[in-house]
Design an enzyme around this catalytic site. Structure first.
Site, PDB file in Angstrom:
ATOM      1  N   GLN A  40     -47.939 -73.994  27.917  1.00  0.00           N
ATOM      2  CA  GLN A  40     -46.890 -73.229  27.456  1.00  0.00           C
ATOM      3  C   GLN A  40     -45.140 -73.464  27.097  1.00  0.00           C
ATOM      4  O   GLN A  40     -44.924 -73.726  28.338  1.00  0.00           O
ATOM      5  CB  GLN A  40     -47.420 -72.290  28.260  1.00  0.00           C
ATOM      6  CG  GLN A  40     -46.159 -71.088  28.254  1.00  0.00           C
ATOM      7  CD  GLN A  40     -44.695 -70.986  28.833  1.00  0.00           C
ATOM      8  OE1 GLN A  40     -44.637 -71.319  30.149  1.00  0.00           O
ATOM      9  NE2 GLN A  40     -43.939 -69.863  28.364  1.00  0.00           N
TER      10      GLN A  40
ATOM     11  N   TYR B 188     -41.672 -72.635  26.569  1.00  0.00           N
ATOM     12  CA  TYR B 188     -40.367 -71.317  26.836  1.00  0.00           C
ATOM     13  C   TYR B 188     -39.388 -72.308  25.812  1.00  0.00           C
ATOM     14  O   TYR B 188     -38.732 -73.115  26.594  1.00  0.00           O
ATOM     15  CB  TYR B 188     -38.912 -71.294  27.693  1.00  0.00           C
ATOM     16  CG  TYR B 188     -40.437 -70.270  28.618  1.00  0.00           C
ATOM     17  CD1 TYR B 188     -40.892 -69.010  28.200  1.00  0.00           C
ATOM     18  CD2 TYR B 188     -40.940 -70.519  29.696  1.00  0.00           C
ATOM     19  CE1 TYR B 188     -42.135 -68.294  29.045  1.00  0.00           C
ATOM     20  CE2 TYR B 188     -41.298 -69.149  31.095  1.00  0.00           C
ATOM     21  CZ  TYR B 188     -41.477 -68.490  30.303  1.00  0.00           C
ATOM     22  OH  TYR B 188     -42.389 -66.804  30.555  1.00  0.00           O
TER      23      TYR B 188
ATOM     24  N   THR C  87     -43.543 -69.254  24.080  1.00  0.00           N
ATOM     25  CA  THR C  87     -43.574 -67.483  24.340  1.00  0.00           C
ATOM     26  C   THR C  87     -42.658 -67.215  24.221  1.00  0.00           C
ATOM     27  O   THR C  87     -41.156 -67.354  24.332  1.00  0.00           O
ATOM     28  CB  THR C  87     -44.074 -67.652  25.824  1.00  0.00           C
ATOM     29  OG1 THR C  87     -45.199 -67.939  26.912  1.00  0.00           O
ATOM     30  CG2 THR C  87     -43.579 -65.884  26.619  1.00  0.00           C
TER      31      THR C  87
ATOM     32  N   LYS D  69     -47.259 -66.376  21.313  1.00  0.00           N
ATOM     33  CA  LYS D  69     -47.364 -65.275  22.385  1.00  0.00           C
ATOM     34  C   LYS D  69     -46.651 -64.057  23.102  1.00  0.00           C
ATOM     35  O   LYS D  69     -45.475 -64.610  23.267  1.00  0.00           O
ATOM     36  CB  LYS D  69     -48.093 -65.663  24.287  1.00  0.00           C
ATOM     37  CG  LYS D  69     -48.049 -65.271  25.689  1.00  0.00           C
ATOM     38  CD  LYS D  69     -48.367 -65.926  26.649  1.00  0.00           C
ATOM     39  CE  LYS D  69     -48.835 -65.798  27.512  1.00  0.00           C
ATOM     40  NZ  LYS D  69     -47.513 -65.019  28.543  1.00  0.00           N
TER      41      LYS D  69
ATOM     42  N   HIS E 221     -46.385 -59.495  28.804  1.00  0.00           N
ATOM     43  CA  HIS E 221     -46.424 -60.658  30.010  1.00  0.00           C
ATOM     44  C   HIS E 221     -46.788 -60.155  31.335  1.00  0.00           C
ATOM     45  O   HIS E 221     -45.877 -60.155  32.567  1.00  0.00           O
ATOM     46  CB  HIS E 221     -44.447 -60.883  29.990  1.00  0.00           C
ATOM     47  CG  HIS E 221     -44.293 -62.300  30.302  1.00  0.00           C
ATOM     48  ND1 HIS E 221     -43.671 -63.117  29.500  1.00  0.00           N
ATOM     49  CD2 HIS E 221     -44.150 -62.743  31.779  1.00  0.00           C
ATOM     50  CE1 HIS E 221     -43.793 -64.227  30.446  1.00  0.00           C
ATOM     51  NE2 HIS E 221     -43.683 -64.326  31.225  1.00  0.00           N
TER      52      HIS E 221
ATOM     53  N   ARG F 236     -44.249 -57.932  32.791  1.00  0.00           N
ATOM     54  CA  ARG F 236     -43.757 -58.221  34.315  1.00  0.00           C
ATOM     55  C   ARG F 236     -42.076 -57.826  33.256  1.00  0.00           C
ATOM     56  O   ARG F 236     -40.844 -58.651  33.306  1.00  0.00           O
ATOM     57  CB  ARG F 236     -44.003 -58.665  34.951  1.00  0.00           C
ATOM     58  CG  ARG F 236     -44.640 -59.664  34.967  1.00  0.00           C
ATOM     59  CD  ARG F 236     -45.843 -60.931  35.268  1.00  0.00           C
ATOM     60  NE  ARG F 236     -44.354 -61.776  36.128  1.00  0.00           N
ATOM     61  CZ  ARG F 236     -44.542 -62.309  37.528  1.00  0.00           C
ATOM     62  NH1 ARG F 236     -45.030 -61.640  38.242  1.00  0.00           N
ATOM     63  NH2 ARG F 236     -44.149 -62.890  37.541  1.00  0.00           N
TER      64      ARG F 236
END
Ligand SMILES: Cc1cc2nc3c(=O)[nH]c(=O)nc-3n(C[C@H](O)[C@H](O)[C@H](O)COP(=O)(O)O)c2cc1C
Length: 379
Positions: free
Chosen positions: A128, A130, A156, A252, A276, A279
């Protein structure tokens, strides 16, 4: 703790065994936690149609995600600081997932590094990403993921800014924990966790530490990370990431049908309907409530998955019935990990698979191939 029979048992055990700041980090949502709670509550409102006197002998929960054959349509979600729920947490969870036959996703913000997973866990995993401001670092990260044998990149999109989680601020969340009096008192009640941590060198962000110029200690790492989330990220960035990566891409954090169409246009192989885990934007709809409109809009063009609030095999079956070709689980595996390490993650997966299998049977199905919205009661 007596016999573990469900994910809630694992949560309670994790709460006893994991230091408070890390347990709270997992078990919390942003602001009022309304969206966090809705993720679970909205699943409960969906009801099955029970069917009887159907031959349900010889069942299978097998499925595929991105063409990979798996034991059930569930993958481990990327979660930051998993190595703080249990020593070497990402290695243990990846191992459990691989032995069980479901995909594991490593977070950019993991404690164990890409190279650790490649070294200690056989077989491919997903990474994943960022998108951080430091694009040179991002490019290197993509290259490292390829070198580590990752079979898909999960980008993400819902963390350009950070949702506020009150408990993390109040607890002074950091990895490793700062030696304050409150932390030391709490750690003294978690001997199993402390022994594990003393026995591992992996105690800070493994993908970052040692890979960024100027980041040499915990203080500089903390301030670098905090200013790296990139508010300028937009759809054109997906192009260069896709090009640099050259493999399968999962997007995502999509909650809106219009964004889902953009994900298709961007050439993604799959998208994850996700808030998420409650969150980020408090007040956003639950993921299961957002799912049907997105499936209707793009379900025939791209693999649509979902995450948020999945705590049972019944939840996986409901999501599947509504068109999700896979679910990611975050807290369900984190509780298992915090409770019992690798065995706890395996237990979480077994619980979910057994529940999925039996719920399919009660609905009159032997295979997921025949399951669709008709197994749900119309309301
Ligand atoms: C403790 C924790 C850390 C997370 N860290 C990340 C992360 O680093 N990257 C990411 O894309 N999502 C992250 N997420 C979100 C998960 O990938 C996933 O969307 C969410 O956990 C799904 O909800 P669930 O926990 O109810 O299953 C995190 C979630 C939790 C609970």
């Amino acid at each position: 703790m007596s016999v573990i029979t469900n994910i809630e048992d694992l949560r309670l055990l994790a709460k006893r065994r994991v230091p408070r700041m890390f347990y709270d980090y997992a078990d919390s949502g942003s602001w009022t936690e309304g969206t966090y709670r809705a993720n679970e509550e909205d699943f409960k409102r969906i009801l099955f149609r029970q069917r009887v006197a159907v031959n349900i002998d010889r069942r299978s929960t097998a499925a595929t995600m991105l063409g990979e054959k798996i034991a059930m349509p569930v993958a481990i979600a990327p979660t930051g600081m998993t190595g703080m729920q249990h020593a070497d947490g990402e290695i243990l969870a990846a191992r459990a997932a691989q032995k069980f036959g479901v995909p594991f996703t490593l977070s950019t913000m993991s404690i164990c590094s890409l190279e650790d997973i490649a070294r200690y866990v056989p077989g491919p995993f997903w990474f994943q990403l960022y998108v951080l401001r430091d694009r040179v670092f991002v490019e290197r990260l993509i290259d490292r993921a390829r070198a580590a044998g990752c079979s898909a990149l999960m980008l993400t999109l819902d963390l350009q800014v950070l949702g506020q989680r009150h408990r993390d601020i109040k607890n002074g969340l950091s990895a490793p924990p700062k030696p304050t009096l409150a932390n030391l008192i709490n750690l003294a009640t978690k001997p199993r966790w402390c022994v594990g941590m003393l026995g591992t060198p992996r105690r800070h962000f493994g993908n970052i530490f040692g890979h960024v110029d100027g980041v040499k200690d915990m203080t500089s790492l903390g301030s670098w990370t905090a200013q790296q989330f990139d508010p300028t990220l937009n759809w054109t960035d997906i192009e260069w990431i896709k090009k640099r990566w050259g493999g399968k891409i999962i997007l995502k954090g999509i909650l809106d049908a219009e964004d889902a169409q953009f994900a298709v246009d961007a050439g993604a192989d799959a998208l994850v309907v996700s808030n998420h885990g409650g969150r980020q934007l408090d007040g956003a709809p639950s993921a299961i409530a957002a799912l049907p409109a997105i499936v209707d809009a793009v379900g025939s063009k791209i693999e649509v998955w979902m995450d948020g609030g999945v705590r049972s095999g019944q939840d996986v079956l409901k999501a599947w019935a509504l068109g999700a070709k896979g679910c990611l689980i975050g807290r369900a595996f984190l509780y298992g990990l915090g409770a019992m390490g690798e065995a706890g993650v395996t237990r979480a997966l077994e619980i979910i698979r057994n529940e999925l299998d039996l719920s399919m049977a009660f609905c009159g199905h032997r295979s997921l191939d025949t399951v669709d919205r008709r197994i749900l009661l119309e309301r």
